[in-house]
Design an enzyme around this catalytic site. Structure first.
Site, PDB file in Angstrom:
ATOM      1  N   LEU A   1      42.239  47.415  42.336  1.00  0.00           N
ATOM      2  CA  LEU A   1      43.702  47.342  42.182  1.00  0.00           C
ATOM      3  C   LEU A   1      44.060  46.514  40.958  1.00  0.00           C
ATOM      4  CD1 LEU A   1      44.539  46.338  45.870  1.00  0.00           C
ATOM      5  CD2 LEU A   1      44.177  48.625  44.919  1.00  0.00           C
TER       6      LEU A   1
ATOM      7  N   THR B   1      37.927  34.082  45.256  1.00  0.00           N
ATOM      8  CA  THR B   1      36.626  33.637  44.753  1.00  0.00           C
ATOM      9  C   THR B   1      36.859  33.069  43.353  1.00  0.00           C
ATOM     10  OG1 THR B   1      36.211  35.901  43.960  1.00  0.00           O
ATOM     11  CG2 THR B   1      35.267  35.311  46.073  1.00  0.00           C
TER      12      THR B   1
ATOM     13  N   CYS C   1      41.336  37.945  37.136  1.00  0.00           N
ATOM     14  CA  CYS C   1      40.142  38.741  37.459  1.00  0.00           C
ATOM     15  C   CYS C   1      39.189  38.917  36.281  1.00  0.00           C
ATOM     16  CB  CYS C   1      40.568  40.100  37.987  1.00  0.00           C
ATOM     17  SG  CYS C   1      41.637  39.968  39.400  1.00  0.00           S
TER      18      CYS C   1
ATOM     19  N   LYS D   1      31.547  46.619  41.042  1.00  0.00           N
ATOM     20  CA  LYS D   1      32.819  45.943  40.780  1.00  0.00           C
ATOM     21  C   LYS D   1      32.691  44.976  39.601  1.00  0.00           C
ATOM     22  CE  LYS D   1      36.864  44.323  40.898  1.00  0.00           C
ATOM     23  NZ  LYS D   1      37.781  43.832  41.838  1.00  0.00           N
TER      24      LYS D   1
END
Ligand code: UGA
Length: 447
Positions: free
Chosen positions: A153, A86, A261, A205
Protein backbone atom coordinates in the site's frame (compact mmCIF):
# COMPACT_ATOMS: atom_id res chain seq x y z
CA UNK A 1 -13.80 -15.21 8.23
CA UNK A 2 -13.02 -13.89 11.69
CA UNK A 3 -9.85 -11.86 11.71
CA UNK A 4 -7.77 -10.31 14.48
CA UNK A 5 -5.30 -7.54 13.79
CA UNK A 6 -2.54 -5.97 15.90
CA UNK A 7 -1.56 -2.36 15.21
CA UNK A 8 -3.72 0.39 13.74
CA UNK A 9 -1.09 2.60 12.10
CA UNK A 10 -1.28 3.32 8.36
CA UNK A 11 -1.00 -0.28 7.17
CA UNK A 12 -3.00 -1.76 10.06
CA UNK A 13 -5.91 0.65 9.83
CA UNK A 14 -6.27 0.46 6.05
CA UNK A 15 -5.94 -3.34 6.14
CA UNK A 16 -8.56 -3.77 8.86
CA UNK A 17 -11.03 -1.40 7.21
CA UNK A 18 -10.59 -3.00 3.78
CA UNK A 19 -10.80 -6.58 5.08
CA UNK A 20 -14.05 -5.64 6.83
CA UNK A 21 -15.24 -4.08 3.58
CA UNK A 22 -14.67 -7.46 1.89
CA UNK A 23 -17.16 -8.92 4.36
CA UNK A 24 -14.90 -10.33 7.06
CA UNK A 25 -15.40 -9.77 10.75
CA UNK A 26 -12.38 -7.79 11.99
CA UNK A 27 -11.23 -6.96 15.51
CA UNK A 28 -8.27 -4.60 15.56
CA UNK A 29 -6.15 -4.01 18.66
CA UNK A 30 -4.16 -0.95 19.57
CA UNK A 31 -2.47 -0.28 22.90
CA UNK A 32 -3.39 3.40 22.77
CA UNK A 33 -6.90 3.93 24.24
CA UNK A 34 -7.26 7.36 22.58
CA UNK A 35 -6.69 5.82 19.15
CA UNK A 36 -9.15 3.03 19.92
CA UNK A 37 -11.76 5.55 21.16
CA UNK A 38 -11.41 7.74 18.06
CA UNK A 39 -11.56 4.83 15.62
CA UNK A 40 -14.52 3.24 17.44
CA UNK A 41 -16.42 6.48 16.88
CA UNK A 42 -15.53 6.36 13.19
CA UNK A 43 -12.95 9.15 13.37
CA UNK A 44 -9.89 8.25 11.26
CA UNK A 45 -6.53 8.82 12.94
CA UNK A 46 -4.80 9.30 9.58
CA UNK A 47 -5.57 11.30 6.46
CA UNK A 48 -6.25 8.75 3.73
CA UNK A 49 -8.62 9.28 0.80
CA UNK A 50 -11.63 6.93 0.90
CA UNK A 51 -10.92 5.74 4.43
CA UNK A 52 -13.47 7.76 6.45
CA UNK A 53 -16.44 6.42 4.47
CA UNK A 54 -15.32 2.78 4.66
CA UNK A 55 -14.48 3.11 8.35
CA UNK A 56 -17.92 4.47 9.21
CA UNK A 57 -19.78 1.97 6.98
CA UNK A 58 -18.06 -1.09 8.38
CA UNK A 59 -18.40 -0.05 12.02
CA UNK A 60 -22.09 0.53 11.37
CA UNK A 61 -22.42 -2.87 9.68
CA UNK A 62 -20.91 -4.46 12.81
CA UNK A 63 -17.99 -5.99 10.89
CA UNK A 64 -15.25 -3.80 12.39
CA UNK A 65 -14.31 -3.33 16.04
CA UNK A 66 -11.40 -1.58 17.73
CA UNK A 67 -10.18 -2.55 21.17
CA UNK A 68 -7.25 -2.38 23.56
CA UNK A 69 -7.94 -5.99 24.64
CA UNK A 70 -5.66 -8.44 22.82
CA UNK A 71 -7.80 -11.40 23.86
CA UNK A 72 -10.76 -10.03 21.86
CA UNK A 73 -8.69 -10.16 18.68
CA UNK A 74 -7.31 -13.64 19.29
CA UNK A 75 -10.33 -15.51 20.66
CA UNK A 76 -12.26 -17.19 17.89
CA UNK A 77 -10.17 -15.67 15.09
CA UNK A 78 -9.05 -17.74 12.12
CA UNK A 79 -6.22 -15.42 11.15
CA UNK A 80 -4.27 -12.87 13.19
CA UNK A 81 -2.46 -10.12 11.28
CA UNK A 82 0.63 -8.45 12.71
CA UNK A 83 0.65 -4.82 11.52
CA UNK A 84 2.69 -3.12 14.24
CA UNK A 85 5.50 -0.67 13.46
CA UNK A 86 9.04 -1.76 12.64
CA UNK A 87 10.82 1.60 12.95
CA UNK A 88 14.53 2.02 12.20
CA UNK A 89 17.04 1.61 15.02
CA UNK A 90 19.98 3.99 15.23
CA UNK A 91 22.17 1.40 13.43
CA UNK A 92 19.69 1.22 10.50
CA UNK A 93 18.29 -2.21 11.40
CA UNK A 94 14.55 -2.69 11.80
CA UNK A 95 13.45 -2.49 15.42
CA UNK A 96 11.37 -5.65 15.95
CA UNK A 97 10.42 -5.02 19.60
CA UNK A 98 6.74 -4.49 18.77
CA UNK A 99 6.63 -7.64 16.64
CA UNK A 100 8.14 -9.67 19.46
CA UNK A 101 5.70 -8.15 21.92
CA UNK A 102 2.73 -9.21 19.76
CA UNK A 103 4.15 -12.75 19.56
CA UNK A 104 4.49 -12.85 23.34
CA UNK A 105 0.99 -11.45 23.78
CA UNK A 106 -0.64 -13.92 21.39
CA UNK A 107 1.09 -17.02 22.76
CA UNK A 108 -0.91 -17.53 25.99
CA UNK A 109 -4.17 -16.56 24.25
CA UNK A 110 -4.10 -19.24 21.54
CA UNK A 111 -7.39 -21.15 21.83
CA UNK A 112 -7.09 -23.57 18.89
CA UNK A 113 -5.31 -23.45 15.53
CA UNK A 114 -4.40 -19.92 14.43
CA UNK A 115 -2.64 -18.56 11.42
CA UNK A 116 -0.43 -15.61 12.38
CA UNK A 117 0.37 -13.43 9.39
CA UNK A 118 3.06 -10.78 9.10
CA UNK A 119 1.86 -7.66 7.29
CA UNK A 120 4.49 -5.28 8.64
CA UNK A 121 7.65 -5.00 6.55
CA UNK A 122 10.19 -7.17 8.33
CA UNK A 123 13.62 -8.59 7.51
CA UNK A 124 13.72 -12.09 6.08
CA UNK A 125 13.47 -14.81 8.76
CA UNK A 126 11.39 -12.72 11.18
CA UNK A 127 8.60 -15.33 10.93
CA UNK A 128 11.09 -17.90 12.15
CA UNK A 129 11.65 -15.79 15.27
CA UNK A 130 7.91 -15.26 15.82
CA UNK A 131 7.45 -19.04 15.68
CA UNK A 132 10.29 -19.64 18.13
CA UNK A 133 9.03 -16.97 20.52
CA UNK A 134 5.50 -18.39 20.62
CA UNK A 135 6.69 -21.99 20.77
CA UNK A 136 8.95 -21.23 23.75
CA UNK A 137 5.95 -19.86 25.62
CA UNK A 138 3.32 -22.42 24.63
CA UNK A 139 5.29 -25.67 24.47
CA UNK A 140 4.84 -28.15 21.60
CA UNK A 141 1.06 -28.76 21.85
CA UNK A 142 -0.51 -25.53 20.59
CA UNK A 143 -1.29 -25.49 16.89
CA UNK A 144 -0.34 -22.41 14.89
CA UNK A 145 1.51 -21.34 11.76
CA UNK A 146 3.25 -18.11 10.86
CA UNK A 147 2.90 -16.80 7.29
CA UNK A 148 3.93 -13.67 5.43
CA UNK A 149 1.52 -11.61 3.35
CA UNK A 150 3.29 -8.31 2.74
CA UNK A 151 1.34 -5.18 1.91
CA UNK A 152 2.21 -2.93 -1.00
CA UNK A 153 0.00 0.00 0.00
CA UNK A 154 1.12 3.54 -0.75
CA UNK A 155 0.02 6.30 1.57
CA UNK A 156 -2.43 8.53 -0.24
CA UNK A 157 -3.77 5.71 -2.42
CA UNK A 158 -3.76 2.94 0.18
CA UNK A 159 -7.47 2.07 0.02
CA UNK A 160 -7.40 1.75 -3.76
CA UNK A 161 -4.12 -0.19 -3.63
CA UNK A 162 -5.73 -2.67 -1.23
CA UNK A 163 -8.96 -3.08 -3.14
CA UNK A 164 -7.34 -3.17 -6.60
CA UNK A 165 -4.04 -4.99 -6.02
CA UNK A 166 -1.67 -5.72 -8.90
CA UNK A 167 -0.53 -8.87 -7.09
CA UNK A 168 -0.92 -10.65 -3.77
CA UNK A 169 2.08 -12.39 -2.23
CA UNK A 170 1.40 -15.31 0.08
CA UNK A 171 4.36 -16.80 1.90
CA UNK A 172 3.41 -19.99 3.69
CA UNK A 173 5.43 -23.08 4.53
CA UNK A 174 2.57 -25.58 4.56
CA UNK A 175 -0.73 -26.30 2.80
CA UNK A 176 -2.99 -25.42 5.71
CA UNK A 177 -1.62 -21.89 6.07
CA UNK A 178 -1.56 -21.36 2.29
CA UNK A 179 -5.21 -22.51 1.90
CA UNK A 180 -6.44 -20.19 4.62
CA UNK A 181 -4.88 -17.15 2.96
CA UNK A 182 -6.12 -18.24 -0.47
CA UNK A 183 -9.63 -18.60 0.98
CA UNK A 184 -9.32 -15.09 2.35
CA UNK A 185 -8.28 -13.42 -0.90
CA UNK A 186 -9.29 -15.59 -3.85
CA UNK A 187 -13.05 -14.90 -3.78
CA UNK A 188 -12.43 -11.12 -3.86
CA UNK A 189 -9.48 -10.63 -6.22
CA UNK A 190 -8.51 -11.91 -9.65
CA UNK A 191 -4.97 -10.49 -9.72
CA UNK A 192 -1.91 -12.78 -9.87
CA UNK A 193 -1.18 -14.49 -6.57
CA UNK A 194 2.45 -15.36 -5.87
CA UNK A 195 2.62 -18.45 -3.68
CA UNK A 196 5.97 -18.91 -2.04
CA UNK A 197 7.84 -19.70 1.16
CA UNK A 198 7.57 -17.40 4.17
CA UNK A 199 11.16 -16.15 3.89
CA UNK A 200 10.80 -15.45 0.17
CA UNK A 201 7.64 -13.42 0.77
CA UNK A 202 9.41 -11.38 3.46
CA UNK A 203 12.27 -10.73 1.06
CA UNK A 204 9.96 -9.82 -1.86
CA UNK A 205 8.67 -6.87 0.17
CA UNK A 206 12.15 -5.64 1.08
CA UNK A 207 13.31 -6.04 -2.52
CA UNK A 208 10.28 -4.17 -3.89
CA UNK A 209 10.91 -1.14 -1.71
CA UNK A 210 14.66 -1.16 -2.42
CA UNK A 211 13.99 -1.33 -6.16
CA UNK A 212 11.52 1.57 -6.00
CA UNK A 213 14.11 3.59 -4.09
CA UNK A 214 16.76 2.71 -6.68
CA UNK A 215 14.47 3.77 -9.53
CA UNK A 216 13.94 7.17 -7.90
CA UNK A 217 17.66 7.73 -7.23
CA UNK A 218 18.43 6.69 -10.81
CA UNK A 219 16.08 9.25 -12.33
CA UNK A 220 17.39 11.87 -9.94
CA UNK A 221 20.97 11.35 -11.15
CA UNK A 222 19.65 11.58 -14.71
CA UNK A 223 17.82 14.77 -13.76
CA UNK A 224 21.09 16.40 -12.65
CA UNK A 225 22.59 15.40 -15.99
CA UNK A 226 19.51 16.75 -17.77
CA UNK A 227 20.08 20.12 -16.12
CA UNK A 228 23.72 20.09 -17.20
CA UNK A 229 22.78 19.20 -20.77
CA UNK A 230 19.77 21.53 -21.02
CA UNK A 231 17.39 18.57 -21.38
CA UNK A 232 13.99 18.14 -19.73
CA UNK A 233 13.89 15.17 -17.32
CA UNK A 234 10.09 14.81 -17.53
CA UNK A 235 10.34 14.16 -21.27
CA UNK A 236 13.28 11.81 -20.77
CA UNK A 237 11.28 9.86 -18.14
CA UNK A 238 8.38 9.56 -20.57
CA UNK A 239 10.69 8.56 -23.38
CA UNK A 240 12.20 5.70 -21.40
CA UNK A 241 9.10 4.79 -19.38
CA UNK A 242 7.07 3.75 -22.41
CA UNK A 243 9.44 0.81 -22.74
CA UNK A 244 7.63 -1.89 -20.73
CA UNK A 245 10.97 -3.22 -19.53
CA UNK A 246 11.45 0.11 -17.73
CA UNK A 247 7.88 1.22 -16.99
CA UNK A 248 6.69 4.78 -16.58
CA UNK A 249 5.90 4.75 -12.85
CA UNK A 250 8.26 6.03 -10.16
CA UNK A 251 10.27 8.15 -12.55
CA UNK A 252 9.35 11.53 -11.07
CA UNK A 253 12.59 13.35 -10.41
CA UNK A 254 12.85 15.89 -7.63
CA UNK A 255 13.47 15.86 -3.92
CA UNK A 256 13.74 12.07 -3.72
CA UNK A 257 12.03 9.54 -1.52
CA UNK A 258 10.89 10.26 2.03
CA UNK A 259 8.18 8.77 4.19
CA UNK A 260 8.36 6.01 6.73
CA UNK A 261 8.97 3.07 4.38
CA UNK A 262 11.46 3.46 1.53
CA UNK A 263 14.28 5.10 3.57
CA UNK A 264 13.79 2.72 6.49
CA UNK A 265 13.53 -0.45 4.41
CA UNK A 266 16.56 0.50 2.31
CA UNK A 267 18.66 1.03 5.44
CA UNK A 268 17.44 -2.26 6.90
CA UNK A 269 18.38 -4.08 3.70
CA UNK A 270 21.85 -2.54 3.76
CA UNK A 271 22.43 -3.98 7.23
CA UNK A 272 21.10 -7.38 6.07
CA UNK A 273 23.58 -7.31 3.16
CA UNK A 274 26.44 -6.36 5.47
CA UNK A 275 25.56 -9.03 8.01
CA UNK A 276 25.61 -11.62 5.24
CA UNK A 277 28.86 -10.45 3.69
CA UNK A 278 27.08 -9.28 0.52
CA UNK A 279 28.22 -6.11 -1.29
CA UNK A 280 25.89 -3.31 -0.21
CA UNK A 281 27.60 -0.63 -2.33
CA UNK A 282 24.78 -0.13 -4.79
CA UNK A 283 22.14 0.14 -2.06
CA UNK A 284 24.30 2.63 -0.14
CA UNK A 285 24.71 4.74 -3.27
CA UNK A 286 20.92 4.84 -3.73
CA UNK A 287 20.67 6.19 -0.18
CA UNK A 288 23.52 8.68 -0.60
CA UNK A 289 22.05 10.09 -3.82
CA UNK A 290 18.70 10.49 -2.10
CA UNK A 291 20.12 12.27 0.93
CA UNK A 292 21.72 14.92 -1.33
CA UNK A 293 18.44 15.99 -2.96
CA UNK A 294 17.30 18.49 -0.34
CA UNK A 295 20.77 20.07 -0.26
CA UNK A 296 20.54 20.57 -4.01
CA UNK A 297 17.24 22.39 -3.60
CA UNK A 298 18.64 24.54 -0.80
CA UNK A 299 21.65 25.46 -2.95
CA UNK A 300 19.27 26.60 -5.71
CA UNK A 301 17.22 28.55 -3.24
CA UNK A 302 20.30 30.30 -1.90
CA UNK A 303 21.54 31.01 -5.41
CA UNK A 304 18.17 32.49 -6.34
CA UNK A 305 17.77 34.61 -3.22
CA UNK A 306 21.43 35.42 -2.60
CA UNK A 307 20.87 36.56 1.02
CA UNK A 308 18.26 34.49 2.84
CA UNK A 309 18.09 36.62 5.99
CA UNK A 310 14.93 38.77 6.22
CA UNK A 311 13.54 37.33 2.98
CA UNK A 312 9.90 36.29 2.97
CA UNK A 313 9.69 32.68 1.78
CA UNK A 314 6.45 30.83 1.04
CA UNK A 315 6.74 27.08 1.59
CA UNK A 316 4.12 24.94 -0.15
CA UNK A 317 3.95 21.32 0.99
CA UNK A 318 4.75 19.88 4.38
CA UNK A 319 3.82 16.19 3.95
CA UNK A 320 6.35 13.76 2.44
CA UNK A 321 4.10 13.36 -0.61
CA UNK A 322 0.64 14.35 -1.80
CA UNK A 323 -2.65 13.09 -0.34
CA UNK A 324 -1.33 12.32 3.11
CA UNK A 325 -0.75 14.25 6.34
CA UNK A 326 2.32 12.14 7.13
CA UNK A 327 5.46 14.22 7.64
CA UNK A 328 7.86 11.40 8.48
CA UNK A 329 10.98 11.74 6.33
CA UNK A 330 9.52 14.83 4.63
CA UNK A 331 11.83 17.41 3.01
CA UNK A 332 9.93 20.11 4.94
CA UNK A 333 11.58 18.86 8.14
CA UNK A 334 14.96 19.93 6.74
CA UNK A 335 13.98 22.92 4.62
CA UNK A 336 11.86 24.78 7.19
CA UNK A 337 14.39 24.68 10.07
CA UNK A 338 17.18 25.61 7.60
CA UNK A 339 15.31 28.67 6.38
CA UNK A 340 14.27 29.60 9.90
CA UNK A 341 17.83 29.32 11.19
CA UNK A 342 18.98 31.38 8.22
CA UNK A 343 16.75 34.27 9.31
CA UNK A 344 14.00 33.98 6.67
CA UNK A 345 10.39 34.91 7.38
CA UNK A 346 8.32 31.83 6.57
CA UNK A 347 4.73 31.43 5.47
CA UNK A 348 3.96 27.71 5.31
CA UNK A 349 0.96 25.97 3.76
CA UNK A 350 -0.11 22.35 3.26
CA UNK A 351 -3.64 21.05 2.57
CA UNK A 352 -3.42 18.37 5.31
CA UNK A 353 -0.16 18.20 7.25
CA UNK A 354 0.08 21.57 8.99
CA UNK A 355 -1.21 20.32 12.39
CA UNK A 356 1.59 17.73 12.51
CA UNK A 357 4.28 20.28 11.65
CA UNK A 358 2.82 22.81 14.08
CA UNK A 359 3.24 20.30 16.89
CA UNK A 360 7.00 20.24 16.13
CA UNK A 361 7.42 23.89 15.16
CA UNK A 362 4.87 26.17 16.81
CA UNK A 363 4.26 29.46 15.01
CA UNK A 364 6.43 32.44 15.97
CA UNK A 365 7.16 35.91 14.62
CA UNK A 366 9.09 34.40 11.68
CA UNK A 367 7.04 31.24 11.13
CA UNK A 368 3.42 31.71 10.08
CA UNK A 369 1.03 28.97 8.97
CA UNK A 370 -0.96 30.29 6.02
CA UNK A 371 -4.61 29.52 5.23
CA UNK A 372 -4.02 28.71 1.56
CA UNK A 373 -1.30 28.57 -1.06
CA UNK A 374 -2.21 32.07 -2.22
CA UNK A 375 -2.15 33.34 1.34
CA UNK A 376 1.36 31.88 1.72
CA UNK A 377 2.52 33.55 -1.51
CA UNK A 378 1.48 37.02 -0.38
CA UNK A 379 4.51 39.40 -0.37
CA UNK A 380 6.95 36.50 -0.75
CA UNK A 381 10.41 37.00 -2.19
CA UNK A 382 10.39 33.32 -3.18
CA UNK A 383 8.03 30.37 -3.21
CA UNK A 384 9.35 26.87 -2.56
CA UNK A 385 7.37 23.75 -3.51
CA UNK A 386 8.17 20.63 -1.50
CA UNK A 387 5.17 18.33 -2.09
CA UNK A 388 3.36 17.25 -5.27
CA UNK A 389 -0.20 18.13 -4.22
CA UNK A 390 -2.55 18.58 -7.23
CA UNK A 391 -3.77 21.77 -5.57
CA UNK A 392 -0.35 23.32 -6.27
CA UNK A 393 -0.29 22.13 -9.89
CA UNK A 394 -3.57 23.92 -10.56
CA UNK A 395 -2.61 27.24 -8.93
CA UNK A 396 -3.63 30.39 -10.78
CA UNK A 397 -0.11 31.45 -11.78
CA UNK A 398 -1.12 35.00 -12.69
CA UNK A 399 -2.60 35.46 -9.24
CA UNK A 400 0.45 33.96 -7.53
CA UNK A 401 2.74 36.26 -9.50
CA UNK A 402 0.72 39.35 -8.66
CA UNK A 403 0.79 38.50 -4.94
CA UNK A 404 4.53 37.90 -4.70
CA UNK A 405 7.09 40.59 -4.05
CA UNK A 406 9.56 38.94 -6.45
CA UNK A 407 8.30 36.13 -8.70
CA UNK A 408 10.84 33.42 -7.84
CA UNK A 409 9.68 29.79 -7.68
CA UNK A 410 11.92 26.93 -6.56
CA UNK A 411 10.09 23.73 -7.43
CA UNK A 412 11.31 20.55 -5.74
CA UNK A 413 8.71 18.40 -7.53
CA UNK A 414 8.87 19.63 -11.13
CA UNK A 415 5.17 20.49 -11.14
CA UNK A 416 5.39 23.11 -13.87
CA UNK A 417 6.62 23.41 -17.44
CA UNK A 418 9.53 25.87 -17.51
CA UNK A 419 8.30 27.64 -20.64
CA UNK A 420 4.87 28.16 -19.06
CA UNK A 421 6.55 29.62 -15.99
CA UNK A 422 8.66 31.91 -18.15
CA UNK A 423 5.56 33.08 -20.02
CA UNK A 424 3.84 33.71 -16.70
CA UNK A 425 6.74 35.96 -15.68
CA UNK A 426 8.50 33.76 -13.14
CA UNK A 427 12.10 33.09 -12.38
CA UNK A 428 11.75 29.30 -12.12
CA UNK A 429 14.20 26.79 -10.67
CA UNK A 430 13.40 23.09 -10.68
CA UNK A 431 15.25 19.79 -10.28
CA UNK A 432 15.75 18.40 -13.75
CA UNK A 433 14.65 21.19 -16.08
CA UNK A 434 16.82 24.04 -17.20
CA UNK A 435 16.40 27.02 -14.86
CA UNK A 436 14.27 29.88 -16.16
CA UNK A 437 16.00 33.13 -15.30
CA UNK A 438 14.97 36.61 -16.42
CA UNK A 439 15.83 37.39 -20.04
CA UNK A 440 17.65 40.57 -19.09
CA UNK A 441 20.09 38.64 -16.91
CA UNK A 442 20.63 36.02 -19.59
CA UNK A 443 21.35 38.70 -22.18
CA UNK A 444 23.86 40.31 -19.88
CA UNK A 445 25.87 37.11 -19.57
CA UNK A 446 25.56 36.57 -23.30
CA UNK A 447 23.31 33.47 -23.31
C1 UGA B 1 5.99 2.74 -0.27
C2 UGA B 1 5.76 1.75 -1.43
O1 UGA B 1 5.52 2.48 -2.64
C3 UGA B 1 4.57 0.84 -1.14
O2 UGA B 1 4.42 -0.12 -2.18
C4 UGA B 1 4.82 0.12 0.19
O3 UGA B 1 3.72 -0.70 0.55
C5 UGA B 1 5.02 1.15 1.29
O4 UGA B 1 6.15 1.99 0.94
C6 UGA B 1 5.33 0.40 2.56
O5 UGA B 1 6.38 -0.24 2.63
O6 UGA B 1 4.47 0.35 3.45
P1 UGA B 1 4.87 5.05 0.49
O7 UGA B 1 6.04 5.20 1.40
O8 UGA B 1 3.51 5.27 1.02
O9 UGA B 1 4.85 3.58 -0.18
O10 UGA B 1 5.06 6.12 -0.67
P2 UGA B 1 5.57 6.09 -2.18
O11 UGA B 1 4.45 6.39 -3.08
O12 UGA B 1 6.35 4.86 -2.44
O13 UGA B 1 6.55 7.33 -2.17
C7 UGA B 1 7.74 7.30 -1.40
C8 UGA B 1 8.55 8.53 -1.64
O14 UGA B 1 9.10 8.53 -2.95
C9 UGA B 1 7.78 9.85 -1.53
O15 UGA B 1 8.58 10.78 -0.83
C10 UGA B 1 7.58 10.29 -2.96
O16 UGA B 1 7.49 11.69 -3.08
C11 UGA B 1 8.85 9.76 -3.60
N1 UGA B 1 8.73 9.51 -5.04
C12 UGA B 1 7.85 8.58 -5.50
C13 UGA B 1 9.55 10.20 -5.93
O17 UGA B 1 10.38 11.03 -5.53
N2 UGA B 1 9.43 9.93 -7.27
C14 UGA B 1 8.56 9.02 -7.75
O18 UGA B 1 8.51 8.83 -8.98
C15 UGA B 1 7.74 8.34 -6.85
Amino acid sequence: MRLGLFGTGYAGLVTSVCLAHLGHSVTAVDKDPTIVAALSEGTPTIHEPGLPELLADNIKAGRLKFTTRSEDAVAGSDIIFVCVGTPPRSDGRADLCQVEEVARTIAPLLDGYKLIVEKSTVPARTAHWITRTIRRLTGPDREFDVASNPEFLREGTAVRDFLEPDRIVIGADNGRARSLLLDLYKPSFDCPIVLTSVTTAEFIKQTANAFLAAKISFINVMSDLCEALGVDVTTVARGIGLDPRIGGHFLDAGLGFGGSCLPKDLSALITVAEENGVDSGMLKEVRRINSARVERLLAKLERALWVVRHKAVAVLGVSFKANTDDIRGAPSLTVIPWLHAGGANLRVYDPAAVPKLKALYPPDDRLVYAESALDAARDAHALVILTDWDEFRSLDLGRVRSLMRTPIVIDGRNLFVPEVMRAAGFEYYSLGHGDVTPRVEMQRVGV
